[in-house]
Design a protein around this motif. Structure first.
Motif, PDB file in Angstrom:
ATOM      1  N   MET A   1       0.704  12.752  -0.330  1.00  0.00           N
ATOM      2  CA  MET A   1       0.333  11.393  -0.004  1.00  0.00           C
ATOM      3  C   MET A   1       0.606  10.607   0.476  1.00  0.00           C
ATOM      4  O   MET A   1       0.480   9.616   1.758  1.00  0.00           O
ATOM      5  CB  MET A   1      -1.234  11.553  -0.506  1.00  0.00           C
ATOM      6  CG  MET A   1      -2.736  10.365   0.253  1.00  0.00           C
ATOM      7  SD  MET A   1      -3.231  10.906   1.303  1.00  0.00           S
ATOM      8  CE  MET A   1      -4.491  12.354   0.759  1.00  0.00           C
ATOM      9  N   LYS A   2       1.726   9.413  -0.343  1.00  0.00           N
ATOM     10  CA  LYS A   2       1.862   8.475  -0.286  1.00  0.00           C
ATOM     11  C   LYS A   2       2.828   8.408   1.018  1.00  0.00           C
ATOM     12  O   LYS A   2       2.614   7.345   2.037  1.00  0.00           O
ATOM     13  CB  LYS A   2       2.640   8.595  -1.276  1.00  0.00           C
ATOM     14  CG  LYS A   2       3.140   6.239  -1.431  1.00  0.00           C
ATOM     15  CD  LYS A   2       4.109   6.785  -2.927  1.00  0.00           C
ATOM     16  CE  LYS A   2       5.081   6.985  -2.815  1.00  0.00           C
ATOM     17  NZ  LYS A   2       6.146   6.613  -3.889  1.00  0.00           N
ATOM     18  N   ASN A   3       3.854  10.002   0.893  1.00  0.00           N
ATOM     19  CA  ASN A   3       4.853   9.394   2.239  1.00  0.00           C
ATOM     20  C   ASN A   3       4.502   9.794   3.188  1.00  0.00           C
ATOM     21  O   ASN A   3       4.522   9.286   4.382  1.00  0.00           O
ATOM     22  CB  ASN A   3       5.208  10.663   1.537  1.00  0.00           C
ATOM     23  CG  ASN A   3       6.360  10.382   0.961  1.00  0.00           C
ATOM     24  OD1 ASN A   3       6.604   9.487   0.154  1.00  0.00           O
ATOM     25  ND2 ASN A   3       7.106  11.622  -0.641  1.00  0.00           N
ATOM     26  N   LEU A   4       3.204  10.953   3.557  1.00  0.00           N
ATOM     27  CA  LEU A   4       2.538  11.214   4.827  1.00  0.00           C
ATOM     28  C   LEU A   4       1.940   9.804   5.545  1.00  0.00           C
ATOM     29  O   LEU A   4       1.608   9.386   6.541  1.00  0.00           O
ATOM     30  CB  LEU A   4       1.317  12.103   4.762  1.00  0.00           C
ATOM     31  CG  LEU A   4       1.987  13.354   4.494  1.00  0.00           C
ATOM     32  CD1 LEU A   4       0.389  14.065   3.945  1.00  0.00           C
ATOM     33  CD2 LEU A   4       2.346  13.717   5.436  1.00  0.00           C
ATOM     34  N   LEU A   5       0.966   9.024   4.325  1.00  0.00           N
ATOM     35  CA  LEU A   5       0.589   7.220   5.182  1.00  0.00           C
ATOM     36  C   LEU A   5       2.027   6.274   5.067  1.00  0.00           C
ATOM     37  O   LEU A   5       1.669   5.564   6.013  1.00  0.00           O
ATOM     38  CB  LEU A   5       0.186   7.018   4.401  1.00  0.00           C
ATOM     39  CG  LEU A   5      -1.459   7.662   4.224  1.00  0.00           C
ATOM     40  CD1 LEU A   5      -1.931   7.194   2.838  1.00  0.00           C
ATOM     41  CD2 LEU A   5      -2.166   7.812   4.913  1.00  0.00           C
ATOM     42  N   GLY A   6       3.081   6.517   4.794  1.00  0.00           N
ATOM     43  CA  GLY A   6       3.870   5.631   5.180  1.00  0.00           C
ATOM     44  C   GLY A   6       4.350   4.345   4.310  1.00  0.00           C
ATOM     45  O   GLY A   6       4.187   3.766   4.720  1.00  0.00           O
ATOM     46  N   LEU A   7       3.420   4.593   2.915  1.00  0.00           N
ATOM     47  CA  LEU A   7       3.322   3.887   1.783  1.00  0.00           C
ATOM     48  C   LEU A   7       4.967   3.190   0.634  1.00  0.00           C
ATOM     49  O   LEU A   7       4.559   4.251   0.558  1.00  0.00           O
ATOM     50  CB  LEU A   7       1.980   3.633   1.594  1.00  0.00           C
ATOM     51  CG  LEU A   7       1.162   3.985   2.283  1.00  0.00           C
ATOM     52  CD1 LEU A   7      -0.449   3.929   1.073  1.00  0.00           C
ATOM     53  CD2 LEU A   7       0.512   1.969   3.417  1.00  0.00           C
TER      54      LEU A   7
END
Length: 121
Positions: A1-7
């Motif tokens: 999720m973190k990577n998908l959101l670019g966070l």
């Protein structure tokens, strides 16, 4: 999720524990205690900067009573809104079982618990 959101780690906090639910506890942890733990590990400034909280589960609460699930869900969401006052709170029902009736029950209870929260009103 973190990577998908670019966070990055400064903008994404993950606090999860296998086997927990709103009611079902594993090692004394529930979704409510996980929300509190996350908040307690952040400064007030960081908590106020949180924009989204995602609480996802379903399978582990399927054997709990409807009233217990609804109460725990409502309480957890209200607490999340109190400790993360600028966040949108999302509840996602996830899980799979060959006994769909139990999962439908938890889905319905999560929906009602969310609607009963101050956030849902």
């Amino acid at each position: 999720m973190k990577n998908l959101l670019g966070l990055d780690n400064d903008h994404f906090y993950n606090n999860s524990y296998c086997g927990t639910g709103f009611v079902h506890a594993t090692d004394s942890k529930t979704f409510g205690t996980l929300v509190s733990e996350c908040a307690n590990n952040l400064s007030v400034e960081r908590r106020n900067a949180v924009t989204h909280v995602l609480i996802a589960g379903g399978y582990n609460d399927q054997w709990s009573s409807d009233s217990d699930i609804i109460t725990a869900c409502t309480t957890c969401i209200n607490n999340a809104q109190n400790v993360f006052p600028n966040a949108k709170i999302y509840v996602a029902h996830i899980g799979w079982s060959t006994n769909d009736s139990n999962l439908q029950k938890t889905f319905d209870c999560y929906y009602t618990g969310t609607a009963n929260s101050k956030y849902g009103k």
